[in-house]
Write an enzyme that holds these catalytic residues in place. Sequence first.
Site, PDB file in Angstrom:
ATOM      1  N   HIS A  58       0.828  -1.217   0.000  1.00 14.19           N
ATOM      2  CA  HIS A  58       0.000   0.000   0.000  1.00 14.19           C
ATOM      3  C   HIS A  58       0.862   1.267   0.000  1.00 14.19           C
ATOM      4  CE1 HIS A  58      -3.827  -2.170   1.611  1.00 14.19           C
ATOM      5  NE2 HIS A  58      -3.710  -2.256   0.298  1.00 14.19           N
ATOM      6  N   HIS A  61       2.722   2.848   2.831  1.00 15.79           N
ATOM      7  CA  HIS A  61       3.832   2.086   3.435  1.00 15.79           C
ATOM      8  C   HIS A  61       5.077   2.062   2.539  1.00 15.79           C
ATOM      9  CE1 HIS A  61       1.387   0.421   6.807  1.00 15.79           C
ATOM     10  NE2 HIS A  61       0.449   0.831   5.979  1.00 15.79           N
ATOM     11  N   ASP A 133      -0.145  -3.556   9.179  1.00 15.26           N
ATOM     12  CA  ASP A 133      -1.603  -3.483   9.075  1.00 15.26           C
ATOM     13  C   ASP A 133      -2.269  -4.855   9.242  1.00 15.26           C
ATOM     14  OD1 ASP A 133      -1.007  -0.869   8.600  1.00 15.26           O
ATOM     15  OD2 ASP A 133      -1.918  -0.753   6.618  1.00 15.26           O
TER      16      ASP A 133
HETATM   17 FE    FE Z   1      -1.585   1.266   6.114  1.00 17.50          FE
HETATM   18 ZN    ZN Z   2      -2.265  -1.070   4.280  1.00 17.29          ZN
END
Ligand code: FE
Ligand code: ZN
Length: 255
Positions: A58, A61, A133
């Site tokens: 993502h 990140h 996450d």
């Molecule tokens: Fe995140």
């Molecule tokens: Zn994420």
Amino acid sequence: MAVEIEQFMCRTDNFGVLVHDPASGQTAIIDAPEEGPILVALKRTGWTPTMILTTHHHADHVEANLALKERFKLRIVGPEAEKAKIPGIDETVEEGSVLHLGDERIEVIATPGHTAGHVSYHLPGSKVAFTADTLFALGCGRLFECKPPVMYESLKKLAALPAETTVYCGHEYTLANARFALSVDPTNSALRERAARIEALRVEGKPTLPTTIGEELSTNPFLRWHDPAIRKHLGMEKAGDAEVFAEIRKRKDNF
Ligand code: FE
Ligand code: ZN
């Protein structure tokens, strides 16, 4: 000698984390959400980064990957299953991979669920884990790419780490997570006390992380699929653990 850790905020609610091995002088950056705050933290500590350990693809990140690589000529490590989506990746890891920061051993745990290739990093010698996450304080990541049983298996692996393991997560979501946790586990006194502590920390603008595996086991509903009070509250006394987890995740999505 245990690693030293510097945690700081990036973007709106992302955590940046630096991990420093004092014996070798090596430093790893756990994910790269935003270049500015990472540079400030490096300056504050005087540490020079040698690698980025990426948990998942993502943007919040990996956004600073290329800028940091250009600046420090560091090595970017990330999950094999997401290598096509991780800018600047040099080396891939999967379940059971082992890395080193100086003499400090870093074990890779595959924790799919939030994304299909998400990994967590565990430093058994320093009793620290970076779960990004997958596992949050009082919560877990949303299931963007996987079904609930996949995340359940990932969380089960993290729940099995030593209770004293310190856990760093990807986001400051704890206050909202606490409100939801109380809605499914209202009679848990450890949770109620923790929720009050979290409220107080947030009023002062302080982070609620890191946490520990032990604290999550006693208060995080996403690790408490076996708990009789939660099962009774959900009317799922006889359901399987993964089904209880799926129901709690569904309720959080609609909370
Ligand atoms: Fe995140
Ligand atoms: Zn994420």
